[in-house]
Write a protein that holds these residues in place. Structure first.
Motif, short mmCIF file in Angstrom:
data_model
loop_
_atom_site.label_atom_id
_atom_site.label_comp_id
_atom_site.label_asym_id
_atom_site.label_seq_id
_atom_site.Cartn_x
_atom_site.Cartn_y
_atom_site.Cartn_z
N THR A 1 0.83 -1.20 0.00
CA THR A 1 0.00 0.00 0.00
C THR A 1 0.87 1.25 0.00
OG1 THR A 1 -1.68 -1.20 1.26
CG2 THR A 1 -1.87 1.19 1.18
N ALA A 2 1.94 1.22 0.80
CA ALA A 2 2.87 2.36 0.82
C ALA A 2 3.54 2.52 -0.54
CB ALA A 2 3.92 2.16 1.90
N ALA B 1 1.08 4.13 -2.95
CA ALA B 1 0.95 5.57 -2.72
C ALA B 1 2.13 6.33 -3.31
CB ALA B 1 0.84 5.84 -1.22
N GLY B 2 3.33 5.79 -3.12
CA GLY B 2 4.51 6.45 -3.65
C GLY B 2 4.51 6.49 -5.16
N ALA B 3 4.16 5.37 -5.79
CA ALA B 3 4.18 5.29 -7.24
C ALA B 3 3.12 6.20 -7.87
CB ALA B 3 3.97 3.85 -7.69
N LEU B 4 1.93 6.23 -7.28
CA LEU B 4 0.88 7.09 -7.81
C LEU B 4 1.24 8.57 -7.64
CD1 LEU B 4 -2.35 5.21 -6.68
CD2 LEU B 4 -1.28 5.24 -8.94
N GLY B 5 1.93 8.87 -6.56
CA GLY B 5 2.37 10.24 -6.35
C GLY B 5 3.31 10.71 -7.44
N ALA B 6 4.04 9.78 -8.02
CA ALA B 6 5.01 10.13 -9.06
C ALA B 6 4.37 10.34 -10.42
CB ALA B 6 6.08 9.05 -9.17
N ALA B 7 3.05 10.18 -10.53
CA ALA B 7 2.39 10.42 -11.81
C ALA B 7 2.62 11.86 -12.27
CB ALA B 7 0.89 10.15 -11.69
N ARG B 8 2.85 12.74 -11.31
CA ARG B 8 3.11 14.14 -11.65
C ARG B 8 4.43 14.30 -12.40
NH1 ARG B 8 0.77 18.79 -10.57
NH2 ARG B 8 2.01 20.69 -10.63
N ALA B 9 5.29 13.29 -12.35
CA ALA B 9 6.56 13.37 -13.07
C ALA B 9 6.33 13.58 -14.56
CB ALA B 9 7.37 12.09 -12.85
N TRP C 1 8.82 1.07 10.93
CA TRP C 1 8.32 2.33 10.37
C TRP C 1 9.27 2.93 9.33
CZ3 TRP C 1 10.91 6.87 10.59
CH2 TRP C 1 11.87 7.04 11.58
N PRO C 2 10.60 2.82 9.49
CA PRO C 2 11.46 3.34 8.41
C PRO C 2 11.26 2.58 7.10
CG PRO C 2 12.72 3.07 10.43
CD PRO C 2 11.43 2.37 10.63
N VAL C 3 10.89 1.30 7.20
CA VAL C 3 10.68 0.50 5.99
C VAL C 3 9.51 1.06 5.18
CG1 VAL C 3 10.18 -1.80 5.09
CG2 VAL C 3 11.61 -1.54 7.13
N VAL C 4 8.45 1.47 5.88
CA VAL C 4 7.30 2.07 5.19
C VAL C 4 7.73 3.31 4.42
CG1 VAL C 4 5.04 3.14 5.51
CG2 VAL C 4 5.69 1.17 6.90
N VAL C 5 8.54 4.15 5.06
CA VAL C 5 9.05 5.35 4.41
C VAL C 5 9.93 4.98 3.21
CG1 VAL C 5 10.48 7.42 4.69
CG2 VAL C 5 8.97 6.68 6.54
N GLY C 6 10.80 3.99 3.42
CA GLY C 6 11.69 3.57 2.34
C GLY C 6 10.94 3.03 1.14
N ASP D 1 9.32 3.58 -4.47
CA ASP D 1 8.35 3.46 -5.54
C ASP D 1 8.08 4.79 -6.21
OD1 ASP D 1 7.95 0.82 -4.16
OD2 ASP D 1 6.42 0.66 -5.70
N PHE D 2 8.13 5.88 -5.45
CA PHE D 2 8.02 7.22 -6.04
C PHE D 2 9.16 7.45 -7.03
CE2 PHE D 2 9.23 11.66 -6.21
CZ PHE D 2 8.03 12.31 -6.46
N ALA D 3 10.37 7.15 -6.59
CA ALA D 3 11.55 7.38 -7.42
C ALA D 3 11.52 6.53 -8.68
CB ALA D 3 12.82 7.10 -6.62
N VAL D 4 11.19 5.26 -8.54
CA VAL D 4 11.16 4.36 -9.69
C VAL D 4 10.15 4.83 -10.72
CG1 VAL D 4 10.51 2.03 -10.43
CG2 VAL D 4 12.05 2.33 -8.48
#
Length: 418
Positions: free
Chosen positions: A252-253, A256-264, A299-304, A309-312
Motif C-alpha cells: 500500500t505504501a 501511494a509512492g508510485a501514484l504520487g510520481a504520476a506528476r513526473a 516504520w522506516p521500511v514504510v518510508v523507504g 516506488d516514487f523514485a522508480v
C-alpha cells in the motif's frame, strides 16, 4: 478533442494496462494453494511465476513491434482476447504443464501493456505526452501491486482458479470496450514489413539516447526487484514473523509512492525530465537507508518503500516521455526495446537479493539495492555529458524540449521524412 473524451480514453488505457499486467503477478501470493491443489512439489512452484515472465519477455521482442505496423486499436483488442484465452487455460488446468502453457500464453500477450503505452503516447499532443504517460503507467503500478490484494481476496473466497476466471472476464470486456471506444491506430503511409520493424528495433541499440535510458532502467528495476523480491524474507523472520497478508500491506505504501510520481509526467512535459531523473535516482539510493532497517525497525521500511516506488515511477515516466518524443515514428519498437532492460533488471534484482540475503542478511540486500541505484545515477551523469557533447539527445534540464529534434529531413524507417 474534448478534454473529457481525452481523459476517458486515458483512463481506459490505464485500466487495460492494470488488468493486463495483473495476469503476470497474481500467482505470487497463492503459490502454496496452487501447489497443494495440483500436487506440485514446492521446488517446482517457481516455474509458475517464471512461465508468465518468460512469455512476457518473448512478447516484448516478437509482438510489441507490431504496433508500428498495424492498427493499434485492433491489435490491443486481439491481444486482450488472446490473454483471456491463456487465463481460461490456466483456470481449468488439471496439472502443472497445462497451467504453465496457459500462464506463458497469457504472459506473451500481456505485452499489450507496452502497445497500450505506445498508443497513449501517439494519441497525446507533445505538450501533454508526459502527463498522459504518467497516468497510464500508474495503471501498470496499480496492476502489479493490486494483483496481490485481488488474488488473496478471491483465493480466500473461491479458490485460486477464481482469480484466473475473473481476469479472463475482465480482459474480454476490456477488449470489447477498446474496439468500440478507441480511435483507429495510425498506419504507416508506406507499407512496412515485419523484417523492417525488427531491423529497426535492433538498430535502436546503437542509439545513444535509447541505450543510456535503457541502462538507467536496467539498474532502476534491479533496485526495485531487490526490494520487492526480498523484503518478505526479513519481515517473515524474527523478530517480526509477519503473515503474508501483513507483509502485503507494505505494498500500500509502495502504491501511494508510485501514484504520487504520476506528476513526473507533467515535469517532463515542462522540459525537466533530466533533472527529475537525476533527483529521483538520488532518492532511490537514499531510500535504502530506511528500507535497510527491516531487521530491527518497521516504520522506516514504510518510508523507504514509499520513497523507492516514487523514485522508480518518476524515472520510468521520464524515460518513456523522452523516448517516445525522440522516436515518435516508432513508439512501439522503442517501448518494447526499452522494456527489455526493465525485464532483465527486474530479474537480476529478484535473483540476486535472495542469494545475498542467504549469506549477508537484509543488510547485504540493502547494500545491493543501493548499489544498483548508484549505478543508475552514474549512468545518468555519464550519459548526460556524452549526449551533450554529441548533440544527439536531451542535454539540458530547463529547456522546454529536452529531446533534440531529428530534423525535418531525418528519414524514418520507411524512408519518408518526418
Amino acid at each position: 478533442m474534448d478534454v473529457g473524451i481525452r481523459f476517458n480514453r486515458t483512463m481506459l488505457l490505464a485500466t487495460v494496462c492494470s488488468v493486463a499486467v495483473a495476469t503476470i503477478y497474481v500467482a505470487q501470493p497463492v503459490l502454496a494453494q496452487m501447489g497443494r491443489d495440483l500436487e506440485v512439489p514446492e521446488a517446482d512452484l517457481g516455474w509458475v511465476v517464471a512461465a508468465g515472465q518468460v512469455g512476457y519477455l518473448m512478447g516484448l521482442v516478437v509482438l510489441v513491434p507490431l504496433g508500428d505496423m498495424l492498427d493499434r486499436r485492433k491489435l490491443i483488442g486481439a491481444q486482450l482476447l488472446l490473454a483471456a484465452v491463456g487465463m481460461l487455460v490456466a483456470a481449468v488446468a488439471p496439472g502443472l504443464w497445462l497451467l504453465l502453457v496457459g500462464l506463458a500464453g497469457a504472459g506473451l500477450f500481456a505485452v499489450v501493456v507496452q502497445t497500450t503505452v505506445a498508443f497513449a503516447a501517439d494519441l497525446s499532443t507533445p505538450a501533454e505526452r508526459g502527463r498522459t504517460l504518467g497516468v497510464v503507467t500508474s495503471g501498470v503500478v496499480i496492476g502489479i501491486l493490486g494483483a496481490r490484494v485481488l488474488a488473496g481476496g478471491l483465493a480466500a473466497l473461491w479458490g485460486w482458479r477464481s482469480i484466473y476466471i475473473t481476469l479472463a472476464v475482465l480482459l474480454v470486456v476490456l477488449s470489447l470496450i477498446v474496439l468500440k471506444q478507441l480511435p483507429a491506430g495510425h498506419r504507416p503511409a508506406r507499407r512496412t514489413s515485419y523484417g523492417d520493424v525488427m531491423v529497426s528495433l535492433g538498430l535502436l541499440f546503437r542509439e545513444p539516447l535509447f541505450l543510456s535510458r535503457g541502462l538507467i532502467a536496467f539498474f532502476l528495476f534491479a533496485s526495485f526487484g531487490t526490494l520487492w523480491s526480498g523484503l518478505a524474507l526479513p519481515l517473515a523472520a524474527e523478530p517480526w514473523q509477519l503473515s503474508p497478508a501483513q507483509i502485503g500491506l507494505f505494498g500500500t505504501a509502495g502504491l501511494a509512492g508510485a501514484l504520487g510520481a504520476a506528476r513526473a509526467g507533467r515535469w517532463a512535459d515542462a522540459g525537466h525530465a533530466n533533472v527529475v531523473t537525476g533527483s529521483a535516482l538520488v532518492l532511490l539510493a537514499a531510500s535504502w537507508i530506511a528500507s535497510g532497517q527491516a531487521a530491527w525497525q518497521l516504520w522506516p521500511v514504510v518510508v523507504g518503500v514509499l520513497v523507492l516506488d516514487f523514485a522508480v515511477q518518476a524515472v520510468h515516466v521520464s524515460n518513456q516521455t523522452l523516448l517516445t518524443a525522440e522516436y515518435s515514428h516508432r513508439t512501439s519498437s522503442v517501448i518494447g526495446g526499452y522494456m527489455l532492460f526493465y525485464s532483465l533488471g527486474s530479474a537480476l534484482g529478484a535473483t540476486a537479493t535472495t542469494t545475498v540475503y542467504s549469506t549477508s542478511g537484509w543488510t547485504g540486500s540493502a547494500v545491493l539495492g543501493a548499489g544498483f541505484a548508484l549505478c543508475g545515477l552514474l549512468t545518468w551523469a555519464f550519459s548526460r555529458q556524452m549526449l551533450a557533447r554529441c548533440g544527439c539527445g536531451p542535454s539540458s534540464s530547463d529547456g522546454r524540449h529536452e529531446s533534440a529534434p531529428m530534423g525535418h529531413g531525418t528519414p524514418n524507417m520507411n524512408g519518408a521524412p518526418r
